[in-house]
Design a protein around this motif. Structure first.
Motif, PDB file in Angstrom:
ATOM      1  N   THR A 136      -5.085   7.542   6.919  1.00 52.63           N
ATOM      2  CA  THR A 136      -5.131   8.853   6.261  1.00 52.63           C
ATOM      3  C   THR A 136      -3.948   8.961   5.307  1.00 52.63           C
ATOM      4  O   THR A 136      -3.091   8.075   5.271  1.00 52.63           O
ATOM      5  N   LYS A 137      -3.854  10.056   4.598  1.00 52.53           N
ATOM      6  CA  LYS A 137      -2.737  10.277   3.676  1.00 52.53           C
ATOM      7  C   LYS A 137      -1.517  10.864   4.370  1.00 52.53           C
ATOM      8  O   LYS A 137      -0.475  11.028   3.768  1.00 52.53           O
ATOM      9  N   SER A 138      -1.631  11.177   5.646  1.00 52.49           N
ATOM     10  CA  SER A 138      -0.526  11.754   6.406  1.00 52.49           C
ATOM     11  C   SER A 138       0.622  10.755   6.546  1.00 52.49           C
ATOM     12  O   SER A 138       0.413   9.556   6.685  1.00 52.49           O
ATOM     13  N   ALA A 139       1.841  11.247   6.521  1.00 52.23           N
ATOM     14  CA  ALA A 139       3.019  10.391   6.700  1.00 52.23           C
ATOM     15  C   ALA A 139       3.020   9.719   8.070  1.00 52.23           C
ATOM     16  O   ALA A 139       3.593   8.657   8.239  1.00 52.23           O
ATOM     17  N   LEU A 146      10.195   5.560  -0.039  1.00 49.91           N
ATOM     18  CA  LEU A 146      10.137   5.583  -1.505  1.00 49.91           C
ATOM     19  C   LEU A 146      11.524   5.486  -2.122  1.00 49.91           C
ATOM     20  O   LEU A 146      11.712   4.849  -3.162  1.00 49.91           O
ATOM     21  N   SER A 147      12.513   6.057  -1.463  1.00 50.15           N
ATOM     22  CA  SER A 147      13.887   5.997  -1.985  1.00 50.15           C
ATOM     23  C   SER A 147      14.405   4.566  -2.069  1.00 50.15           C
ATOM     24  O   SER A 147      15.195   4.234  -2.954  1.00 50.15           O
ATOM     25  N   SER A 192       0.845  -1.171   0.000  1.00 48.73           N
ATOM     26  CA  SER A 192       0.000   0.000   0.000  1.00 48.73           C
ATOM     27  C   SER A 192       0.895   1.240   0.000  1.00 48.73           C
ATOM     28  O   SER A 192       1.805   1.349   0.805  1.00 48.73           O
ATOM     29  N   LEU A 193       0.635   2.152  -0.897  1.00 48.08           N
ATOM     30  CA  LEU A 193       1.448   3.349  -1.028  1.00 48.08           C
ATOM     31  C   LEU A 193       1.003   4.403  -0.025  1.00 48.08           C
ATOM     32  O   LEU A 193      -0.175   4.650   0.150  1.00 48.08           O
ATOM     33  N   THR A 194       1.955   4.989   0.678  1.00 49.95           N
ATOM     34  CA  THR A 194       1.680   6.105   1.579  1.00 49.95           C
ATOM     35  C   THR A 194       2.364   7.335   0.993  1.00 49.95           C
ATOM     36  O   THR A 194       3.055   7.244  -0.019  1.00 49.95           O
ATOM     37  N   SER A 195       2.217   8.467   1.651  1.00 48.23           N
ATOM     38  CA  SER A 195       2.800   9.698   1.119  1.00 48.23           C
ATOM     39  C   SER A 195       4.325   9.666   1.083  1.00 48.23           C
ATOM     40  O   SER A 195       4.939  10.379   0.297  1.00 48.23           O
TER      41      SER A 195
END
Length: 93
Positions: free
Chosen positions: A74-77, A41-42, A1-4
């Motif tokens: 939520t979309k928050s980190a 992401l890196s 699942s992708l997060t910010s």
């Protein structure tokens, strides 16, 4: 699942062997420990395969065999995460 700021991974680790790891049965294991980890992401965009050490954090759930899914609320980190866990016996719940 992708997060910010990363990718959540859910599954099993600390399984003693690859027995019972057949097509269409991944995640339906009878032993091991549930795990959720977050890779930045890196770590997934660098062209070099990430390792366990690449994880921002790792959470193991010793009373469960596998985690089927992990999603941020939520979309928050810094979002809380909901995890779908699986165990063979009801005594583990």
């Amino acid at each position: 699942s992708l997060t910010s700021d990363g990718v959540l991974l859910a599954g099993v680790h600390q399984k003693s062997s690859l027995d019972e790891m057949f097509f269409k049965s991944y995640g339906n294991v009878v032993e091991g420990r549930a795990v959720v980890m977050k890779l930045p992401l890196s770590a997934v965009s660098s062209g070099i395969a990430p390792t366990e050490a690449s994880a921002s954090w790792t959470q193991t759930f010793a009373n469960f065999v596998t985690s089927k899914a992990a999603r941020p609320l939520t979309k928050s980190a810094n979002s809380n995460i909901v995890v779908l866990l699986y165990a063979e016996a009801s005594k583990k719940h």
